[in-house]
Design a protein around this motif. Structure first.
Motif, PDB file in Angstrom:
ATOM      1  N   TYR A 155      29.668  47.070 100.517  1.00 44.23           N
ATOM      2  CA  TYR A 155      29.375  46.137 101.605  1.00 44.23           C
ATOM      3  C   TYR A 155      29.031  44.755 101.057  1.00 44.23           C
ATOM      4  CZ  TYR A 155      28.782  50.158 104.784  1.00 44.23           C
ATOM      5  OH  TYR A 155      28.977  51.287 105.534  1.00 44.23           O
ATOM      6  N   VAL A 156      29.166  43.767 101.922  1.00 44.86           N
ATOM      7  CA  VAL A 156      28.626  42.432 101.658  1.00 44.86           C
ATOM      8  C   VAL A 156      27.918  41.942 102.907  1.00 44.86           C
ATOM      9  CG1 VAL A 156      30.345  41.782  99.927  1.00 44.86           C
ATOM     10  CG2 VAL A 156      30.781  41.281 102.342  1.00 44.86           C
ATOM     11  N   THR A 157      26.921  41.096 102.725  1.00 46.34           N
ATOM     12  CA  THR A 157      26.277  40.441 103.856  1.00 46.34           C
ATOM     13  C   THR A 157      26.970  39.106 104.133  1.00 46.34           C
ATOM     14  OG1 THR A 157      24.659  39.318 102.437  1.00 46.34           O
ATOM     15  CG2 THR A 157      24.038  41.473 103.329  1.00 46.34           C
ATOM     16  N   GLY A 158      26.805  38.615 105.354  1.00 47.63           N
ATOM     17  CA  GLY A 158      27.253  37.272 105.700  1.00 47.63           C
ATOM     18  C   GLY A 158      28.741  37.040 105.589  1.00 47.63           C
ATOM     19  N   ALA A 198      17.133  41.433 104.212  1.00 48.87           N
ATOM     20  CA  ALA A 198      18.149  42.450 103.940  1.00 48.87           C
ATOM     21  C   ALA A 198      17.832  43.179 102.643  1.00 48.87           C
ATOM     22  CB  ALA A 198      19.531  41.813 103.871  1.00 48.87           C
ATOM     23  N   GLY A 199      17.430  42.439 101.611  1.00 46.11           N
ATOM     24  CA  GLY A 199      17.111  43.066 100.335  1.00 46.11           C
ATOM     25  C   GLY A 199      15.980  44.072 100.458  1.00 46.11           C
ATOM     26  N   LEU A 200      14.952  43.716 101.217  1.00 44.40           N
ATOM     27  CA  LEU A 200      13.834  44.635 101.411  1.00 44.40           C
ATOM     28  C   LEU A 200      14.258  45.853 102.216  1.00 44.40           C
ATOM     29  CD1 LEU A 200      10.937  42.114 102.211  1.00 44.40           C
ATOM     30  CD2 LEU A 200      11.725  42.962  99.994  1.00 44.40           C
ATOM     31  N   ALA A 201      15.103  45.644 103.216  1.00 44.59           N
ATOM     32  CA  ALA A 201      15.529  46.741 104.080  1.00 44.59           C
ATOM     33  C   ALA A 201      16.435  47.739 103.359  1.00 44.59           C
ATOM     34  CB  ALA A 201      16.257  46.173 105.299  1.00 44.59           C
ATOM     35  N   LEU A 202      17.104  47.286 102.314  1.00 42.74           N
ATOM     36  CA  LEU A 202      18.068  48.140 101.612  1.00 42.74           C
ATOM     37  C   LEU A 202      17.438  49.015 100.533  1.00 42.74           C
ATOM     38  CD1 LEU A 202      21.037  45.628 101.206  1.00 42.74           C
ATOM     39  CD2 LEU A 202      21.012  47.706 102.612  1.00 42.74           C
ATOM     40  N   ARG A 203      16.145  48.882 100.293  1.00 38.10           N
ATOM     41  CA  ARG A 203      15.489  49.623  99.212  1.00 38.10           C
ATOM     42  C   ARG A 203      15.759  51.128  99.262  1.00 38.10           C
ATOM     43  NH1 ARG A 203       9.477  47.048  99.755  1.00 38.10           N
ATOM     44  NH2 ARG A 203       9.741  45.149  98.494  1.00 38.10           N
ATOM     45  N   ASP A 204      15.667  51.704 100.446  1.00 36.13           N
ATOM     46  CA  ASP A 204      15.817  53.157 100.586  1.00 36.13           C
ATOM     47  C   ASP A 204      17.203  53.559 101.069  1.00 36.13           C
ATOM     48  OD1 ASP A 204      13.122  53.859  99.836  1.00 36.13           O
ATOM     49  OD2 ASP A 204      12.485  53.008 101.749  1.00 36.13           O
ATOM     50  N   ILE A 205      18.126  52.607 101.109  1.00 29.54           N
ATOM     51  CA  ILE A 205      19.450  52.885 101.654  1.00 29.54           C
ATOM     52  C   ILE A 205      20.550  52.670 100.620  1.00 29.54           C
ATOM     53  CG2 ILE A 205      21.138  52.197 103.402  1.00 29.54           C
ATOM     54  CD1 ILE A 205      18.792  51.381 105.184  1.00 29.54           C
ATOM     55  N   TYR A 265      24.711  33.485  97.519  1.00 32.49           N
ATOM     56  CA  TYR A 265      23.431  34.159  97.710  1.00 32.49           C
ATOM     57  C   TYR A 265      23.495  35.221  98.798  1.00 32.49           C
ATOM     58  CZ  TYR A 265      22.350  29.969  95.118  1.00 32.49           C
ATOM     59  OH  TYR A 265      22.390  28.952  94.200  1.00 32.49           O
ATOM     60  N   GLU A 266      24.717  35.676  99.086  1.00 37.23           N
ATOM     61  CA  GLU A 266      24.866  36.872  99.900  1.00 37.23           C
ATOM     62  C   GLU A 266      24.698  38.079  98.978  1.00 37.23           C
ATOM     63  OE1 GLU A 266      24.905  36.848 103.014  1.00 37.23           O
ATOM     64  OE2 GLU A 266      25.621  34.850 103.577  1.00 37.23           O
ATOM     65  N   LEU A 267      24.560  39.258  99.558  1.00 41.25           N
ATOM     66  CA  LEU A 267      24.394  40.471  98.772  1.00 41.25           C
ATOM     67  C   LEU A 267      25.663  41.305  98.800  1.00 41.25           C
ATOM     68  CD1 LEU A 267      20.826  41.624  99.874  1.00 41.25           C
ATOM     69  CD2 LEU A 267      21.454  40.332  97.832  1.00 41.25           C
ATOM     70  N   CYS A 268      25.989  41.880  97.671  1.00 43.82           N
ATOM     71  CA  CYS A 268      27.016  42.916  97.582  1.00 43.82           C
ATOM     72  C   CYS A 268      26.262  44.196  97.221  1.00 43.82           C
ATOM     73  CB  CYS A 268      28.052  42.564  96.520  1.00 43.82           C
ATOM     74  SG  CYS A 268      29.275  43.867  96.235  1.00 43.82           S
ATOM     75  N   ALA A 282      18.667  49.053 110.004  1.00 42.55           N
ATOM     76  CA  ALA A 282      18.002  48.364 108.889  1.00 42.55           C
ATOM     77  C   ALA A 282      18.411  46.899 108.796  1.00 42.55           C
ATOM     78  CB  ALA A 282      18.312  49.077 107.583  1.00 42.55           C
ATOM     79  N   LEU A 283      19.682  46.602 109.070  1.00 44.57           N
ATOM     80  CA  LEU A 283      20.196  45.231 108.967  1.00 44.57           C
ATOM     81  C   LEU A 283      20.525  44.663 110.340  1.00 44.57           C
ATOM     82  CD1 LEU A 283      22.547  45.515 105.839  1.00 44.57           C
ATOM     83  CD2 LEU A 283      20.104  45.000 105.941  1.00 44.57           C
ATOM     84  N   SER A 284      19.686  44.950 111.297  1.00 48.42           N
ATOM     85  CA  SER A 284      19.956  44.537 112.685  1.00 48.42           C
ATOM     86  C   SER A 284      20.018  43.027 112.851  1.00 48.42           C
ATOM     87  CB  SER A 284      18.891  45.118 113.621  1.00 48.42           C
ATOM     88  OG  SER A 284      17.590  44.665 113.248  1.00 48.42           O
ATOM     89  N   THR A 285      19.351  42.280 111.969  1.00 49.69           N
ATOM     90  CA  THR A 285      19.360  40.817 112.076  1.00 49.69           C
ATOM     91  C   THR A 285      20.256  40.158 111.024  1.00 49.69           C
ATOM     92  OG1 THR A 285      17.408  40.611 110.646  1.00 49.69           O
ATOM     93  CG2 THR A 285      17.023  40.828 113.020  1.00 49.69           C
ATOM     94  N   THR A 286      20.965  40.967 110.254  1.00 47.61           N
ATOM     95  CA  THR A 286      21.806  40.442 109.172  1.00 47.61           C
ATOM     96  C   THR A 286      23.239  40.917 109.342  1.00 47.61           C
ATOM     97  OG1 THR A 286      19.938  40.518 107.626  1.00 47.61           O
ATOM     98  CG2 THR A 286      22.145  40.309 106.676  1.00 47.61           C
ATOM     99  N   PRO A 287      24.210  40.009 109.432  1.00 52.21           N
ATOM    100  CA  PRO A 287      25.611  40.443 109.498  1.00 52.21           C
ATOM    101  C   PRO A 287      26.040  41.078 108.184  1.00 52.21           C
ATOM    102  CG  PRO A 287      25.481  38.062 109.240  1.00 52.21           C
ATOM    103  CD  PRO A 287      24.078  38.536 109.468  1.00 52.21           C
ATOM    104  N   PHE A 288      26.785  42.175 108.272  1.00 49.03           N
ATOM    105  CA  PHE A 288      27.272  42.834 107.061  1.00 49.03           C
ATOM    106  C   PHE A 288      28.634  43.453 107.346  1.00 49.03           C
ATOM    107  CE2 PHE A 288      24.936  45.992 109.459  1.00 49.03           C
ATOM    108  CZ  PHE A 288      25.680  47.150 109.337  1.00 49.03           C
ATOM    109  N   THR A 289      29.419  43.637 106.289  1.00 47.01           N
ATOM    110  CA  THR A 289      30.797  44.118 106.422  1.00 47.01           C
ATOM    111  C   THR A 289      31.110  45.113 105.321  1.00 47.01           C
ATOM    112  OG1 THR A 289      31.456  41.935 107.263  1.00 47.01           O
ATOM    113  CG2 THR A 289      33.220  43.429 106.551  1.00 47.01           C
TER     114      THR A 289
END
Length: 299
Positions: A155-158, A198-205, A265-268, A282-289
């Motif tokens: 996945y990537v954000t943004g 997003a980074g914090l939300a992905l810790r357990d995912i 500075y997006e996340l992969c 977890a990423l309800s406020t962050t677009p991701f694909t």
């Protein structure tokens, strides 16, 4: 030297409220911090040099944002919450108006993310900014580059590519006839936003993560190499903006920018099949694909 110290004291010292975990900040030989029990400290250092990472006549506010945002993004990619930063800055001359714009933008971003400047150094020399950022992550929860496994989804954000387009405008490599478009892409280059939540939300995912600072192909390659897995990407799924398509003149060119643009500075990140269902919440406020999947181990 006394003049230099007085300017730094004026523009950088005592400009923020102290975090509760900062025991001693500027004014002594070292800063002292007190991390909470059960937390590890993530540390990253990065240097920006005039003529290499930004033009000598760049707006100091843009330089400050870029310097701090790029370092915060490194913390985010590890799932760390930003906490403290130290800064070393070299200036060819002590320019009060330059320092005013730089420090104002620096503290605006630092305050937004709750990160405190706790020390640093200044000297006379070529324009160079070095930041060491530190953040907190619960023990055993840090995201790394080596955790991806066979079958994980990628996945990537943004949206990707705007930063490269903005740099083209800045360097006059490619300029659109639309001045507003050129200006907007420049802004997106300089004011890219680190994906802290997003980074914090992905810790357990997520099983692995990296921030896109050198381009998707390059940065995903770091994950694949460290994890010893391969990847199949669906280029048609790459997310990019309508503005980028207008700027480069078509979808195929936009895809190439999305693959190679750095300083986004997006996340992969990679996610095991079992955790995919958690992403929407977890990423309800962050677009991701989702852009691909790891097919298996590299022989």
């Amino acid at each position: 030297m006394s003049g230099e110290f007085s300017l730094i004291d004026k523009y950088f010292a005592h400009k923020q409220q102290s975090r509760k975990d900062v025991v001693l900040a500027q004014g002594d030989d070292c800063a002292i911090v007190a991390p909470s029990n059960g937390s590890h400290i993530a540390i990253s250092t990065d240097t920006l040099v005039s003529g290499t990472h930004f033009l000598a006549d760049a707006d100091p506010a843009h330089i400050a944002h870029k310097a701090l945002a790029s370092n915060i993004s490194d913390l985010v990619a590890m799932g760390a919450s930003p906490a403290w930063v130290s800064m070393g800055i070299s200036l060819p001359e002590m320019n009060a108006s330059w320092l005013e714009r730089f420090s104002s933008a620096f503290f605006k971003l630092a305050d937004y993310y709750g990160i405190q400047l706790i020390g640093g150094d200044t000297t006379r020399g070529p324009l160079t900014i070095t930041l060491t950022v530190q953040g907190l992550v619960p023990e055993g929860k840090a995201l790394t580059r080596h955790g991806a496994e066979s079958g994980d989804w990628i996945y990537v954000t943004g949206k990707l590519g705007d930063a490269k387009a903005g740099l083209d405008v800045i360097l006059e490599k490619n300029i659109s006839g639309d001045r507003e478009l050129n200006s907007e892409l420049q802004r997106r280059h300089f004011e890219a936003t680190p994906r802290v939540l997003a980074g914090l939300a992905l810790r357990d995912i997520a099983s692995s993560a990296i921030d896109i600072s050198d381009g998707l192909i390059s940065d995903l390659g770091h994950i694949l190499k460290r994890s010893n897995v391969g990847a199949r990407l669906n280029v048609a799924e790459l997310p990019f903006s309508d503005e980028l398509v207008r700027f480069v003149g078509g979808t195929e060119a936009a895809q190439q920018y999305a693959l190679t643009s750095g300083e986004e500075y997006e996340l992969c990140f990679t996610v095991p099949e079992a955790n995919r269902g958690q992403l929407e919440v977890a990423l309800s406020t962050t677009p991701f694909t989702c852009i691909g999947r790891s097919p298996g181990l590299v022989s």
